[in-house]
Enzyme design. Structure first.
Site, PDB file in Angstrom:
ATOM      1  N   HIS A  97      15.195   9.531 -16.792  1.00  0.00           N
ATOM      2  CA  HIS A  97      15.765   9.910 -15.488  1.00  0.00           C
ATOM      3  C   HIS A  97      14.913  10.980 -14.804  1.00  0.00           C
ATOM      4  O   HIS A  97      15.427  11.781 -14.025  1.00  0.00           O
ATOM      5  CB  HIS A  97      17.215  10.420 -15.623  1.00  0.00           C
ATOM      6  CG  HIS A  97      18.068   9.578 -16.507  1.00  0.00           C
ATOM      7  ND1 HIS A  97      18.803   8.505 -16.041  1.00  0.00           N
ATOM      8  CD2 HIS A  97      18.287   9.619 -17.848  1.00  0.00           C
ATOM      9  CE1 HIS A  97      19.443   7.939 -17.047  1.00  0.00           C
ATOM     10  NE2 HIS A  97      19.142   8.590 -18.155  1.00  0.00           N
ATOM     11  N   GLU A 105      -2.042   6.027  -4.946  1.00  0.00           N
ATOM     12  CA  GLU A 105      -1.110   5.563  -3.912  1.00  0.00           C
ATOM     13  C   GLU A 105      -1.413   4.124  -3.511  1.00  0.00           C
ATOM     14  O   GLU A 105      -0.511   3.321  -3.274  1.00  0.00           O
ATOM     15  CB  GLU A 105      -1.180   6.481  -2.694  1.00  0.00           C
ATOM     16  CG  GLU A 105      -0.664   7.874  -3.002  1.00  0.00           C
ATOM     17  CD  GLU A 105      -1.038   8.862  -1.908  1.00  0.00           C
ATOM     18  OE1 GLU A 105      -0.392   8.835  -0.860  1.00  0.00           O
ATOM     19  OE2 GLU A 105      -1.977   9.645  -2.111  1.00  0.00           O
ATOM     20  N   LYS A 142      -6.810  20.225   0.782  1.00  0.00           N
ATOM     21  CA  LYS A 142      -6.185  19.050   0.166  1.00  0.00           C
ATOM     22  C   LYS A 142      -7.131  18.259  -0.726  1.00  0.00           C
ATOM     23  O   LYS A 142      -8.299  18.085  -0.421  1.00  0.00           O
ATOM     24  CB  LYS A 142      -5.643  18.097   1.248  1.00  0.00           C
ATOM     25  CG  LYS A 142      -4.487  18.636   2.050  1.00  0.00           C
ATOM     26  CD  LYS A 142      -3.248  18.917   1.223  1.00  0.00           C
ATOM     27  CE  LYS A 142      -2.603  17.673   0.661  1.00  0.00           C
ATOM     28  NZ  LYS A 142      -2.092  16.790   1.716  1.00  0.00           N
ATOM     29  N   GLN A 195      -1.980 -26.152   1.755  1.00  0.00           N
ATOM     30  CA  GLN A 195      -3.171 -25.386   2.118  1.00  0.00           C
ATOM     31  C   GLN A 195      -2.866 -23.883   2.176  1.00  0.00           C
ATOM     32  O   GLN A 195      -3.751 -23.046   2.024  1.00  0.00           O
ATOM     33  CB  GLN A 195      -3.693 -25.867   3.475  1.00  0.00           C
ATOM     34  CG  GLN A 195      -4.943 -25.182   3.952  1.00  0.00           C
ATOM     35  CD  GLN A 195      -5.565 -25.914   5.129  1.00  0.00           C
ATOM     36  OE1 GLN A 195      -6.082 -27.004   4.980  1.00  0.00           O
ATOM     37  NE2 GLN A 195      -5.473 -25.325   6.311  1.00  0.00           N
ATOM     38  N   SER A 205      -8.495  15.809   3.171  1.00  0.00           N
ATOM     39  CA  SER A 205      -7.685  15.639   4.369  1.00  0.00           C
ATOM     40  C   SER A 205      -8.562  15.921   5.577  1.00  0.00           C
ATOM     41  O   SER A 205      -9.406  16.818   5.551  1.00  0.00           O
ATOM     42  CB  SER A 205      -6.510  16.618   4.325  1.00  0.00           C
ATOM     43  OG  SER A 205      -6.046  16.886   5.630  1.00  0.00           O
TER      44      SER A 205
END
Ligand code: ARG
Length: 467
Positions: free
Chosen positions: A155, A289, A282, A321, A276
């Site tokens: 969890h 991702e 960054k 096709q 970035s």
């Protein structure tokens, strides 16, 4: 003019042409289509429908056409509807009237089914090899640093400490099932449709078994209508890739989490991260991702093919096709993801101290205390309750869990579970995460990986036999 213009009085409307031409995407099939034609020519020779001189001329022309494609100099004619027509048209240009015999006892319906099977057969092995390379990379990272550990989550809450090797191994085991599935799909598809004709076979004396053997198929079709309309192998391939994609997506999601400041478990190499355009600090895990996002296409491609297939009356319909773009798209993109993810893991440094600090959270030893109690004869439910009460007290009072345990008459004797690495050491059961259980898993892994290598070698290389 198309090769089938005979019964028509006017040519095709532009809008229909643009809708129906498939050359822009199916030209990638050229090699496999030529392999099918080589087999077909041999089959026509065996059936007495071509002389050996004619066969020599046709095979020479097919070689020339293949070489034009290989060298990137093949010129599509305006009337080439698809790759099959383009090759036949060019063979006829090169081989004159003999070329016009190439399509004897053959339809594009059995031809395209054969060509796509041959293409998929190679693609499955190629993808499977890349999956195995990724799985082995994951396992190798674990074996390189066998002492690294981190929290195992349920969890997404910290649950129990696990070895990094065990964690990455979990992904590797899922990938072994993907490889097995890809190889099973290959085994099932290895039936030749060539000789089925348009729908009902042919009155000419060809033997589909001869061409099947030449192309390295296990056997020829039993039913001509099934042979030309079956695209199960494309659907299975798209499913295999979709489920593989689900695994890759979960790995991607995990890398996104691990490389966040909040987790801080891993850092990716600069070659596998992006910056970035605005924020100078960054360092983004775009690879991970994209691995996650590409799976949307894989699932979409599977869905789109299943929807195309579901309403088709027997046998060939032009709808078929539409199998190609989803197929090519999934194979191409999963290949990109597999290679990029593998490089990403190779570039990853695991921040073992951060991960160990998270895994050394004393609450993660709670189950160990309960299990020690069980060893003294306490029923598990009672042990669970006793330890749960101590956890509750620690949380309520803010006192460290080991202190609460040390002061509890029932639990104090088990304080040893908090010793560093103790919970990992004591996890000895089969397949458990701990250094004691690990060698058995590693040994099984190496046996399974060797077996997958053997299976891939058996079907590897282009399996077209003598063609
Ligand atoms: N390009 C077609 C395909 O991909 C080839 C078969 C065309 N057959 C036909 N009867 N129109 O399915």
């Amino acid at each position: 003019m198309t090769l089938w213009h005979g019964r028509f009085e006017s040519s095709m409307a532009n809008s229909l042409w643009e809708l129906s031409e498939s050359y822009p995407f199916d030209h990638v099939l050229y090699h496999h289509d030529i392999v099918g034609s080589r087999a077909h020519v041999q089959g026509l020779l065996a059936a007495g429908l071509l002389t050996s001189d004619e066969v020599r001329v046709l095979l020479g022309a097919l070689d020339d056409v293949e070489s034009e494609f290989d060298r990137g100099v093949f010129v599509r004619a305006g009337s080439d509807e698809d790759i099959h027509m383009a090759i036949e048209r060019r063979v006829t240009e090169l081989a004159g009237s003999t070329g016009a015999k190439l399509h004897t006892a053959r339809s594009r319906n059995d031809q395209v089914a054969t060509t796509v099977r041959l293409w998929v057969r190679d693609a499955l092995v190629d993808v499977a090899e890349r999956v195995l390379a990724l799985a082995e990379t994951l396992f190798a990272i674990g074996e390189r640093d066998p002492d690294y550990y981190l929290p195992g989550y349920t969890h997404l809450q910290r649950a129990q400490p696990v070895l990094l090797a065990h964690h990455l191994g979990a992904h590797a085991w899922a990938l072994t099932r993907d490889i097995d599935r890809l190889l099973e799909t290959r085994r099932r598809l290895n039936v030749s449709p060539l000789g089925a004709g348009a729908v009902a076979g042919t009155s000419l004396p060809i033997d589909p078994g001869t061409t099947a053997a030449l192309m390295g198929f296990d056997r020829a079709f039993a039913n001509s209508m099934d042979a030309v309309s079956d695209r199960d192998f494309v659907a299975e391939t798209l499913f295999d890739i979709a489920l593989l994609g689900v695994h890759l997506s979960r790995m991607g999601e995990e890398l996104v989490l691990w490389t966040s400041a909040e987790f801080g478990f891993a850092t990716l190499g600069d070659a596998f991260t992006t910056g970035s355009s605005m924020l100078p600090q960054k360092k983004n895990s775009d690879v991970a991702e994209l691995a996650r996002a590409k799976t949307g296409r894989f699932i979409g491609n599977l869905t789109s093919l299943l929807v195309v297939l579901k309403g088709l009356p027997l046998a060939y319909n032009r709808d078929l096709q539409e199998d190609k773009e989803p197929l090519f798209d999934s194979v191409r993109n999963v290949t990109l993801v597999l290679d990029a993810l593998r490089g990403t893991y190779q570039s990853m440094s695991f921040n073992s101290e951060v991960a160990a600090r998270a895994a050394d959270d004393p609450y993660l030893a709670a189950i160990d205390i309960a299990e020690r109690l069980v060893e003294t004869g306490v029923p598990f439910r009672d042990a669970h309750e006793l330890v749960g009460a101590a956890v509750g007290e620690s949380i309520r009072t803010g006192r460290p869990f080991p202190d609460v345990v040390a002061e509890s008459p029932a639990l104090a004797q088990f304080g040893g579970v908090f010793a560093r690495h103790e919970t990992l050491q004591s996890r000895r059961s089969r397949g458990a995460s701990g250094p004691v259980a690990w060698p058995t898993q590693a040994e099984t892994w190496h046996r399974v990986a060797a077996d997958l290598h053997r299976r891939l070698r058996e079907v590897g290389g282009r399996a077209e036999g003598q063609l």
